[in-house]
Write an enzyme that holds these catalytic residues in place. Structure first.
Site, PDB file in Angstrom:
ATOM      1  N   LYS A 211      39.517  24.062  41.270  1.00  0.00           N
ATOM      2  CA  LYS A 211      38.791  23.937  42.515  1.00  0.00           C
ATOM      3  C   LYS A 211      37.217  23.980  42.123  1.00  0.00           C
ATOM      4  CE  LYS A 211      37.317  27.199  45.218  1.00  0.00           C
ATOM      5  NZ  LYS A 211      36.807  28.286  45.992  1.00  0.00           N
TER       6      LYS A 211
ATOM      7  N   LYS B 266      27.203  30.424  40.462  1.00  0.00           N
ATOM      8  CA  LYS B 266      28.575  30.495  40.375  1.00  0.00           C
ATOM      9  C   LYS B 266      29.433  29.245  39.494  1.00  0.00           C
ATOM     10  CE  LYS B 266      32.801  32.474  40.993  1.00  0.00           C
ATOM     11  NZ  LYS B 266      33.112  33.586  40.076  1.00  0.00           N
TER      12      LYS B 266
HETATM   13  P1  NAD Z   1      43.074  33.975  48.913  1.00  0.00           P
HETATM   14  O1  NAD Z   1      43.682  32.567  49.184  1.00  0.00           O
HETATM   15  O2  NAD Z   1      43.919  35.054  48.441  1.00  0.00           O
HETATM   16  O3  NAD Z   1      42.438  34.433  50.371  1.00  0.00           O
HETATM   17  C1  NAD Z   1      41.732  33.542  51.316  1.00  0.00           C
HETATM   18  C2  NAD Z   1      42.034  34.411  52.467  1.00  0.00           C
HETATM   19  O4  NAD Z   1      41.477  33.534  53.635  1.00  0.00           O
HETATM   20  C3  NAD Z   1      43.460  33.945  52.998  1.00  0.00           C
HETATM   21  O5  NAD Z   1      44.129  35.312  53.303  1.00  0.00           O
HETATM   22  C4  NAD Z   1      43.602  33.087  54.103  1.00  0.00           C
HETATM   23  O6  NAD Z   1      44.807  33.340  55.182  1.00  0.00           O
HETATM   24  C5  NAD Z   1      42.193  33.425  54.856  1.00  0.00           C
HETATM   25  N1  NAD Z   1      41.756  32.252  55.615  1.00  0.00           N
HETATM   26  C6  NAD Z   1      41.878  30.997  55.430  1.00  0.00           C
HETATM   27  N2  NAD Z   1      41.300  30.032  56.430  1.00  0.00           N
HETATM   28  C7  NAD Z   1      40.819  31.052  57.302  1.00  0.00           C
HETATM   29  C8  NAD Z   1      40.140  30.982  58.544  1.00  0.00           C
HETATM   30  N3  NAD Z   1      39.811  29.866  58.805  1.00  0.00           N
HETATM   31  N4  NAD Z   1      39.718  32.266  59.054  1.00  0.00           N
HETATM   32  C9  NAD Z   1      40.099  33.448  58.408  1.00  0.00           C
HETATM   33  N5  NAD Z   1      40.842  33.640  57.361  1.00  0.00           N
HETATM   34  C10 NAD Z   1      41.036  32.497  56.766  1.00  0.00           C
HETATM   35  O7  NAD Z   1      41.914  33.475  47.911  1.00  0.00           O
HETATM   36  P2  NAD Z   1      40.937  34.756  47.123  1.00  0.00           P
HETATM   37  O8  NAD Z   1      41.462  34.878  45.739  1.00  0.00           O
HETATM   38  O9  NAD Z   1      40.877  36.067  47.744  1.00  0.00           O
HETATM   39  O10 NAD Z   1      39.596  33.983  47.016  1.00  0.00           O
HETATM   40  C11 NAD Z   1      38.421  33.807  47.904  1.00  0.00           C
HETATM   41  C12 NAD Z   1      37.380  33.281  47.413  1.00  0.00           C
HETATM   42  O11 NAD Z   1      36.801  34.044  46.242  1.00  0.00           O
HETATM   43  C13 NAD Z   1      37.681  31.875  47.027  1.00  0.00           C
HETATM   44  O12 NAD Z   1      36.515  31.199  47.304  1.00  0.00           O
HETATM   45  C14 NAD Z   1      37.623  32.262  45.502  1.00  0.00           C
HETATM   46  O13 NAD Z   1      37.266  30.918  44.618  1.00  0.00           O
HETATM   47  C15 NAD Z   1      36.917  33.317  45.142  1.00  0.00           C
HETATM   48  N6  NAD Z   1      37.007  33.943  44.000  1.00  0.00           N
HETATM   49  C16 NAD Z   1      38.248  34.342  43.802  1.00  0.00           C
HETATM   50  C17 NAD Z   1      38.520  35.303  42.776  1.00  0.00           C
HETATM   51  C18 NAD Z   1      39.930  35.736  42.104  1.00  0.00           C
HETATM   52  O14 NAD Z   1      39.987  36.175  41.077  1.00  0.00           O
HETATM   53  N7  NAD Z   1      40.939  35.570  43.015  1.00  0.00           N
HETATM   54  C19 NAD Z   1      37.449  35.625  41.915  1.00  0.00           C
HETATM   55  C20 NAD Z   1      36.265  35.329  42.127  1.00  0.00           C
HETATM   56  C21 NAD Z   1      36.076  34.509  43.210  1.00  0.00           C
END
Ligand code: NAD
Length: 299
Positions: free
Chosen positions: A240, A171
């Site tokens: 990140k 990734k």
């Molecule tokens: P986001 O910030 O929208 O969601 C993350 C969630 O985790 C939030 O709702 C937050 O409140 C929650 N969280 C934080 N700490 C926590 C804890 N201790 N316990 C429980 N929940 C907790 O992020 P996202 O866009 O959903 O991305 C999530 C992951 O997927 C990241 O690692 C990101 O790099 C990856 N990702 C995102 C995308 C995208 O397009 N958004 C695409 C591929 C991969």
């Protein structure tokens, strides 16, 4: 029926939870944010009020968390997965996390009789919601096979790339390439526009040739040339991921000048455009000039 728990109900986790609910899986979720919990509860997903309770009631846990540090806290905390999941529980980490963290928490999980695979995703929030994501998966074949009915519901393409941690290496390499391709595409667009030509027309030619990339084939038509900039993936998240890739480069003792250049330009984009700006917006800034590349060039 497998009881699935989703930890982290943000852009991606929310989409996965809704998708799984629509495919008749038994699904519950937890998020540290009350707002996220309330939003998804209003959409019909069972919300469990503590991480410990969700860990204890699930056969399979999906992690969709912001970063590796939070994965570590969620796994190792007193209220966390390692302390409360039942032996035999399978953990699927879809977070874009750091390979060394993944290997460490997977080993701890194994010591508790739990199984752990890393299955980071691409395809954005829309892909999560539609079940069309791509996953690169690290782990033991038997664990991946056990997760298959759930993975199949949330992704269209899955590639097993090696032992646990390999998914996160794949990734980070993928996102470093995408981050690099966006910068070269920004320069290509500047040349095309400077020559007074229509970018869409010229790109049709590029995409028939060897210079094409995921960026020229997907990002430019879908989010850049139409001015939409609404991919759902931000500069903050790409910065990140590039930062994690350069951390891995250092950990491996490599000297990779391109990775250093790319990381410098994404740092600059983060400072000048802000964390929440769509990551494709970097294509409008081929002149981000304080990158280490320029400094190296002058030295
Ligand atoms: P986001 O910030 O929208 O969601 C993350 C969630 O985790 C939030 O709702 C937050 O409140 C929650 N969280 C934080 N700490 C926590 C804890 N201790 N316990 C429980 N929940 C907790 O992020 P996202 O866009 O959903 O991305 C999530 C992951 O997927 C990241 O690692 C990101 O790099 C990856 N990702 C995102 C995308 C995208 O397009 N958004 C695409 C591929 C991969």
């Amino acid at each position: 029926m497998t009881a699935v728990g989703v930890i982290g109900l943000g852009n991606m986790g929310r989409g996965m939870a809704l998708r799984l609910a629509s495919t008749a899986h038994r699904i519950a979720g937890y998020d540290v944010s009350r707002e996220a919990r309330q939003q998804i509860a209003a959409e019909g997903i069972v919300v469990v009020e503590t991480l410990a309770a969700l860990s204890a009631r699930s056969d399979l846990l999906i992690l969709s968390l912001p970063n590796a540090e939070i994965v570590e806290a969620v796994m190792k905390g007193v209220d966390g997965v390692l302390a409360h999941a039942r032996p035999g529980t399978l953990i699927v980490d879809t977070t874009t996390s750091y390979p060394a963290t993944t290997k460490e928490v997977a080993a701890l999980a194994k010591g508790k009789g739990l199984a752990f695979i890393d299955a980071p995703v691409s395809g954005g929030p829309k892909g999560a919601h539609a079940g069309t994501m791509t996953m690169v998966i690290g782990g033991e074949a038997a664990d991946i096979a056990r997760a298959e009915p759930i993975l199949e519901a949330i992704s269209a393409k899955r590639v097993h790339v090696g032992p646990v941690g390999a998914g996160h290496v794949a990734k980070l390499v993928n996102n470093l390439l995408c981050a690099s391709h966006l910068l070269t595409a920004a320069e290509a667009l500047a040349i095309i526009r400077g020559a007074g030509l229509d970018p869409a027309q010229v790109l049709a030619g590029v995409n028939a040739g060897s210079g094409r990339s995921g960026v020229t084939e997907i990002n430019l038509p879908n989010w850049v040339l139409n001015g939409a900039f609404n991919s759902g993936f931000s500069i903050g998240l790409m910065r990140k991921d590039v930062g994690l890739a350069t951390r891995l480069v250092e950990e491996l003792g490599l000297d990779l000048p391109m990775a250093t250049v790319v990381a410098g330009i994404w740092e600059e984009a983060f400072t000048r455009l802000g964390a929440s700006t769509d990551f494709n917006a970097i294509t409008a800034h081929p002149d981000f000039a304080s990158s280490p590349f320029h400094q190296r060039g002058r030295a």
